[in-house]
Scaffold this motif. Structure first.
Motif, PDB file in Angstrom:
ATOM      1  N   CYS A 157       0.828  -1.212   0.000  1.00  0.00           N
ATOM      2  CA  CYS A 157       0.000   0.000   0.000  1.00  0.00           C
ATOM      3  C   CYS A 157       0.860   1.261   0.000  1.00  0.00           C
ATOM      4  CB  CYS A 157      -0.943   0.015   1.201  1.00  0.00           C
ATOM      5  SG  CYS A 157      -2.272  -1.187   1.080  1.00  0.00           S
ATOM      6  N   TRP A 183       2.431   1.716  -3.615  1.00  0.00           N
ATOM      7  CA  TRP A 183       1.457   2.148  -4.620  1.00  0.00           C
ATOM      8  C   TRP A 183       0.609   3.315  -4.128  1.00  0.00           C
ATOM      9  CZ3 TRP A 183       1.591   0.903  -9.579  1.00  0.00           C
ATOM     10  CH2 TRP A 183       2.384  -0.191  -9.940  1.00  0.00           C
ATOM     11  N   GLU A 184       0.909   3.838  -2.933  1.00  0.00           N
ATOM     12  CA  GLU A 184       0.196   4.960  -2.330  1.00  0.00           C
ATOM     13  C   GLU A 184      -1.315   4.735  -2.295  1.00  0.00           C
ATOM     14  OE1 GLU A 184       2.466   8.970  -2.744  1.00  0.00           O
ATOM     15  OE2 GLU A 184       2.296   8.106  -4.752  1.00  0.00           O
ATOM     16  N   GLN A 185      -1.700   3.506  -1.940  1.00  0.00           N
ATOM     17  CA  GLN A 185      -3.118   3.177  -1.810  1.00  0.00           C
ATOM     18  C   GLN A 185      -3.580   3.516  -0.400  1.00  0.00           C
ATOM     19  OE1 GLN A 185      -3.210  -0.957  -2.877  1.00  0.00           O
ATOM     20  NE2 GLN A 185      -3.559  -0.490  -5.033  1.00  0.00           N
ATOM     21  N   GLY A 216      -4.778   4.540  -5.507  1.00  0.00           N
ATOM     22  CA  GLY A 216      -3.321   4.513  -5.595  1.00  0.00           C
ATOM     23  C   GLY A 216      -2.775   5.042  -6.901  1.00  0.00           C
ATOM     24  N   ARG A 217      -1.494   4.785  -7.118  1.00  0.00           N
ATOM     25  CA  ARG A 217      -0.792   5.249  -8.315  1.00  0.00           C
ATOM     26  C   ARG A 217      -1.223   4.454  -9.540  1.00  0.00           C
ATOM     27  NH1 ARG A 217       4.130   7.832  -6.941  1.00  0.00           N
ATOM     28  NH2 ARG A 217       5.165   7.020  -8.777  1.00  0.00           N
ATOM     29  N   SER A 218      -1.034   5.051 -10.723  1.00  0.00           N
ATOM     30  CA  SER A 218      -1.356   4.345 -11.958  1.00  0.00           C
ATOM     31  C   SER A 218      -0.261   3.318 -12.253  1.00  0.00           C
ATOM     32  CB  SER A 218      -1.469   5.327 -13.123  1.00  0.00           C
ATOM     33  OG  SER A 218      -0.206   5.901 -13.383  1.00  0.00           O
ATOM     34  N   VAL A 219      -0.612   2.306 -13.017  1.00  0.00           N
ATOM     35  CA  VAL A 219       0.358   1.276 -13.376  1.00  0.00           C
ATOM     36  C   VAL A 219       1.479   1.880 -14.209  1.00  0.00           C
ATOM     37  CG1 VAL A 219       0.658  -0.888 -14.644  1.00  0.00           C
ATOM     38  CG2 VAL A 219      -1.383  -0.535 -13.256  1.00  0.00           C
ATOM     39  N   PRO A 237       5.258   1.837  -8.899  1.00  0.00           N
ATOM     40  CA  PRO A 237       5.294   2.048  -7.455  1.00  0.00           C
ATOM     41  C   PRO A 237       6.419   3.000  -7.053  1.00  0.00           C
ATOM     42  CG  PRO A 237       6.324  -0.033  -7.989  1.00  0.00           C
ATOM     43  CD  PRO A 237       5.762   0.519  -9.274  1.00  0.00           C
TER      44      PRO A 237
END
Length: 96
Positions: A27, A30-32, A81-84, A88
Motif C-alpha cells: 500500500c 502504490w500509495e493506496q 493509488g498510483r497508476s500502473v 510504485p
C-alpha cells in the motif's frame, strides 16, 4: 507465552504480522489507502546557488531577511493509488 495456533497448528500471530507487513509495504509503494494523499507542496531547498540565494519578500512580522524556499509539488493520489504506468514508489536509497 507461545503464539496461538490455528487449526493446522501454525502460529497465528506470526502469520498476521507477516501479512500486515507485506500489505502495508504494498500500500505504501502504490500509495493506496490509507497512504493516499491530497496535493502536497514541500520545501525542498532554497532558490539560488552556493554564492547567493533569492530573498523572501519582506514581511512586517519578520525582522531578519530569509531565503526563498524552492518548492516541489506532489500530485494528489486517491484511494485507488498510483497508476500502473507511473509504477510504485522506489526505496529512498535508490536516489542516492
Amino acid at each position: 507465552m507461545p503464539d496461538a495456533l490455528d487449526v493446522d497448528g501454525r502460529p497465528v500471530r506470526r502469520g498476521c504480522e507477516q501479512h500486515q507487513r507485506l500489505r502495508t509495504s504494498f500500500c505504501v509503494a502504490w500509495e493506496q489507502a490509507p497512504f493516499d494523499h491530497p496535493s502536497l507542496v514541500i520545501p525542498q531547498d532554497y532558490v539560488g546557488d552556493e554564492n547567493a540565494v533569492t530573498a523572501r519578500p519582506v514581511s512586517p512580522k519578520i525582522s531578519t531577511r530569509q531565503a526563498l524556499d524552492a518548492l516541489i509539488s506532489l500530485k494528489p493520489i486517491g484511494a485507488e493509488g498510483r497508476s500502473v504506468s507511473g509504477g510504485p514508489l522506489q526505496a529512498s536509497y535508490n536516489d542516492l
